[in-house]
Design a protein around this motif. Structure first.
Motif: not given
Length: 227
Positions: A171-178, A181-193
């Motif tokens: 599951v991937i969702e955009k999230a605020d990156a408050d 600095e200089n990053l509009e949004y981020q993605f909390p995510h799982y590091g799967l290989i």
């Protein structure tokens, strides 16, 4: 309800590694696999795991201009797959790319580079353009000239969400990156290989990819390629 649909319903806790039992499995491997069963049973995870089919997806490579199909690689190449984005602020994605890059380097050194494929799918196509991905490859030491590395870029953020959810149980969702600095949004995510053999069967799922021992991963991959 089929197994994959059921497992997707458990996506968040399962991918995080909290679902399913831990321990050593039996000594007999799953049908079509090269490696013995892993110590951690991930069969109840939302993502593909040992003995499952590698998902069949077709995604554009913006650098080569071709569409890469995992199904077309079957019978030809073993695959290491992960998902990432170049603006990752916490080091998770560089750690994932590092592990694939190290496996790529060893494949070249040992002469089986034409039997390997390294697929890194971005879920941030808005920012990860072909030029950005080329620069990122240079920064991370990826050898794009080897012909076995593909940065995969879905046509849109929504298409990336769909691919990862329906095929990989992520599951991937955009999230605020408050906090950055200089990053509009981020993605909390799982590091799967994922590691799949030449027949398209998953040999290993590494749900904590950034913490996976590099030499262990490379050794697993080498054994699968050369089986």
């Amino acid at each position: 309800m089929d197994r994959r649909h059921y497992l997707r319903s458990l996506a968040v806790p399962a991918v995080a590694g909290s679902a399913g039992c831990l321990g050593v499995l039996g000594s007999s491997g799953a049908e079509g696999t090269v490696l013995d069963p892993p110590e951690q049973d991930l069969s109840e995870a939302s993502h593909p795991s040992y003995g499952d089919e590698m998902p069949h997806v077709s995604v554009p490579d913006p650098i080569t201009g071709e569409t890469v199909s995992t199904e077309d690689l079957e019978g030809e190449r073993a695959v290491l797959w992960t998902s990432f984005y170049t603006n990752c602020p916490d080091g998770v994605c560089p750690a994932l790319i590092l592990r694939l890059r190290r496996a790529q380097a060893v494949a070249t050194e040992e002469g089986y580079d034409d039997e390997a494929a390294f697929l890194a799918l971005t879920f941030d196509p808005e920012r990860d353009t072909a030029d950005v991905l080329r620069e990122y490859a240079d920064q991370q030491g990826v050898d794009l000239d080897a012909g076995n590395w593909h940065f995969l870029r879905p046509e849109s953020y929504e298409r990336g969400q769909e691919l990862l959810d329906e095929h990989f149980g992520l599951v991937i969702e955009k999230a605020d990156a408050d906090d950055y600095e200089n990053l509009e949004y981020q993605f909390p995510h799982y590091g799967l290989i994922l590691l799949a053999n030449k027949e398209g069967i998953v040999e290993r799922a590494y749900p904590r990819g950034p913490q996976t021992d590099i030499e262990r991963l490379v050794d697993d991959f080498e054994r699968v390629v050369n089986a």
